[in-house]
Scaffold this active site. Structure first.
Site, short mmCIF file in Angstrom:
data_model
loop_
_atom_site.label_atom_id
_atom_site.label_comp_id
_atom_site.label_asym_id
_atom_site.label_seq_id
_atom_site.Cartn_x
_atom_site.Cartn_y
_atom_site.Cartn_z
N GLY A 296 0.81 -1.22 0.00
CA GLY A 296 0.00 0.00 0.00
C GLY A 296 0.84 1.27 0.00
O GLY A 296 0.51 2.24 0.66
N THR B 298 1.42 10.01 -7.04
CA THR B 298 1.99 10.34 -5.72
C THR B 298 3.00 9.29 -5.25
O THR B 298 3.54 9.38 -4.15
CB THR B 298 0.88 10.45 -4.65
OG1 THR B 298 0.13 9.23 -4.65
CG2 THR B 298 -0.05 11.60 -4.89
N TYR C 97 -14.25 -3.98 10.02
CA TYR C 97 -12.88 -3.47 9.90
C TYR C 97 -12.13 -3.64 11.22
O TYR C 97 -11.01 -4.18 11.25
CB TYR C 97 -12.97 -2.01 9.49
CG TYR C 97 -11.68 -1.21 9.53
CD1 TYR C 97 -10.63 -1.48 8.66
CD2 TYR C 97 -11.54 -0.13 10.42
CE1 TYR C 97 -9.46 -0.73 8.68
CE2 TYR C 97 -10.38 0.63 10.45
CZ TYR C 97 -9.35 0.33 9.58
OH TYR C 97 -8.19 1.08 9.60
N1 LIG Z 1 -5.69 7.23 7.67
C1 LIG Z 1 -6.14 6.89 8.87
O1 LIG Z 1 -6.77 7.71 9.57
C2 LIG Z 1 -5.87 5.51 9.43
C3 LIG Z 1 -6.17 5.29 10.78
C4 LIG Z 1 -5.93 4.04 11.34
C5 LIG Z 1 -5.37 3.04 10.57
N2 LIG Z 1 -5.09 3.25 9.24
C6 LIG Z 1 -4.50 2.14 8.48
O2 LIG Z 1 -3.33 2.58 7.83
C7 LIG Z 1 -3.12 1.84 6.63
C8 LIG Z 1 -2.92 2.81 5.47
O3 LIG Z 1 -4.08 3.62 5.36
P1 LIG Z 1 -4.12 5.00 4.58
O4 LIG Z 1 -4.97 5.89 5.36
O5 LIG Z 1 -2.76 5.41 4.18
O6 LIG Z 1 -4.97 4.52 3.28
P2 LIG Z 1 -4.96 5.01 1.76
O7 LIG Z 1 -4.60 6.42 1.63
O8 LIG Z 1 -6.29 4.57 1.21
O9 LIG Z 1 -3.82 4.07 1.14
C9 LIG Z 1 -4.06 2.67 1.13
C10 LIG Z 1 -3.02 1.95 0.30
O10 LIG Z 1 -3.36 0.53 0.28
C11 LIG Z 1 -3.55 0.11 -1.07
N3 LIG Z 1 -4.60 -0.90 -1.15
C12 LIG Z 1 -5.92 -0.75 -0.84
N4 LIG Z 1 -6.60 -1.86 -1.14
C13 LIG Z 1 -5.70 -2.74 -1.64
C14 LIG Z 1 -5.78 -4.07 -2.16
N5 LIG Z 1 -6.97 -4.73 -2.23
N6 LIG Z 1 -4.66 -4.68 -2.61
C15 LIG Z 1 -3.47 -4.03 -2.56
N7 LIG Z 1 -3.31 -2.79 -2.09
C16 LIG Z 1 -4.42 -2.15 -1.65
C17 LIG Z 1 -3.94 1.39 -1.83
O11 LIG Z 1 -3.71 1.31 -3.24
P3 LIG Z 1 -4.86 0.80 -4.28
O12 LIG Z 1 -6.18 1.36 -3.82
O13 LIG Z 1 -4.42 1.28 -5.63
O14 LIG Z 1 -4.82 -0.70 -4.20
C18 LIG Z 1 -3.01 2.40 -1.16
O15 LIG Z 1 -1.71 2.27 -1.68
C19 LIG Z 1 -4.35 0.94 6.48
O16 LIG Z 1 -4.04 -0.36 6.95
C20 LIG Z 1 -5.39 1.60 7.38
O17 LIG Z 1 -6.33 0.66 7.87
C21 LIG Z 1 -5.32 4.47 8.67
#
Ligand SMILES: NC(=O)c1ccc[n+]([C@@H]2O[C@H](COP(=O)([O-])OP(=O)(O)OC[C@H]3O[C@@H](n4cnc5c(N)ncnc54)[C@H](OP(=O)(O)O)[C@@H]3O)[C@@H](O)[C@H]2O)c1
Length: 256
Positions: free
Chosen positions: A22, A52, A156
């Site tokens: 990701g 990005t 989730y």
């Molecule tokens: N942002 C927050 O507030 C927050 C809070 C708590 C935890 N988290 C955790 O932090 C991690 C990153 O989140 P983020 O906020 O950075 O999310 P994001 O901006 O949506 O980035 C998610 C990344 O994961 C990839 N991804 C999503 N579905 C996928 C799939 N089926 N197969 C392969 N890659 C996939 C996406 O690329 P593609 O869509 O192109 O596949 C992207 O590169 C996640 O595990 C999330 O649960 C985030």
């Protein structure tokens, strides 16, 4: 560009080979950037490459919700890097529903596949090499929402709770091989995925959506706040840290 040195003028992770899932945006992209700055060689993955994407990492396109996707990533990573020293299981997503009864079966499975089993599968494919080399560092990315058990996100948070539990057990299993396994647990972080999820949540009739005024440290998190914690845990500075869960949330969420 920030250069992360170890005090002797050498980039701290020079010679290390890293896979970050990701890494096309958000937290994963920040982790990739910091690993590259610290001198590591990096492969990253997502379903789609984006503008990005940090320059300097090798990109592998794959859907990690399937065993086949995990196998494709593991094979490509071994081909490019020859092996893996650092594995950051970061890919994940949350989709809110009106409540548990509104969450379809397929969505429960989808969330388990992406937020839990993707890590289990990738770890199982890449840890044999780490066992042979008798070293490695794995970081799983959870969420500070686990102890909240908020109904729109139960599929989730249940998947991430399983990930945290699995991560602690895997750490015990792999410690004799010199492999450290830790979890980083973000609070609210400004990322494309995080913002999209909170917008969807605000449109539901499901109670108040938290906002950053409830963060004791007074601001939302940025991707680099999480990447800083990941970089610590994969570096030798954390050589006596395994089986831990480092919560990075500005002090906001309950500890569970
Ligand atoms: N942002 C927050 O507030 C927050 C809070 C708590 C935890 N988290 C955790 O932090 C991690 C990153 O989140 P983020 O906020 O950075 O999310 P994001 O901006 O949506 O980035 C998610 C990344 O994961 C990839 N991804 C999503 N579905 C996928 C799939 N089926 N197969 C392969 N890659 C996939 C996406 O690329 P593609 O869509 O192109 O596949 C992207 O590169 C996640 O595990 C999330 O649960 C985030």
């Amino acid at each position: 560009m920030t250069t992360i040195e170890n005090g002797s003028g050498t980039r701290e992770l020079a010679g290390k080979r890293a896979l970050v899932t990701g890494g096309s945006r958000g937290i994963g992209a920040a982790v990739v950037r910091q690993l590259l700055d610290a001198g590591a060689e990096v492969v990253t993955t997502a379903r789609t490459a984006t503008s990005t994407m940090p320059e300097g990492a090798t990109f592998v396109a794959a859907d990690l919700r399937t065993r086949a996707g995990a196998e494709a990533v593991a094979t490509a990573t071994r081909e490019v890097l020859g092996g893996v020293d650092i594995l950051v299981d970061n890919a994940g997503a949350a989709r809110p529903y009106q409540g548990t009864s509104a969450i379809p079966d397929e969505e429960w499975q989808d969330q388990l596949d992406l937020n839990y089993l993707a890590s289990v599968r990738l770890d199982s494919l890449l840890t044999p090499g780490m066992r042979e080399q008798r070293s490695g560092a794995i970081v799983h990315i959870s969420t500070a929402a686990v102890p909240l058990t908020t109904p729109p996100f139960l599929h989730y948070t249940a998947a991430k709770a399983a990930l945290e539990n699995y991560s602690r057990g895997l750490a015990l299993e792999l410690a004799p091989f010199g492999i450290r396994v830790n979890t980083v647990t973000p609070g609210r972080v400004v990322t494309p995925g995080g913002e999209a999820t909170r917008e969807q949540w605000a449109r539901l009739d499901s109670g108040p959506v938290l906002d950053h005024t409830t963060v004791p440290l007074g601001r939302e998190g940025q991707p680099d706040d999480i990447a800083n914690a990941v970089l610590f845990l994969v570096s030798d500075r954390a050589s006596w840290v395994t089986r831990s869960n480092l919560v990075v949330d500005g002090g906001e969420f309950p500890r569970g």
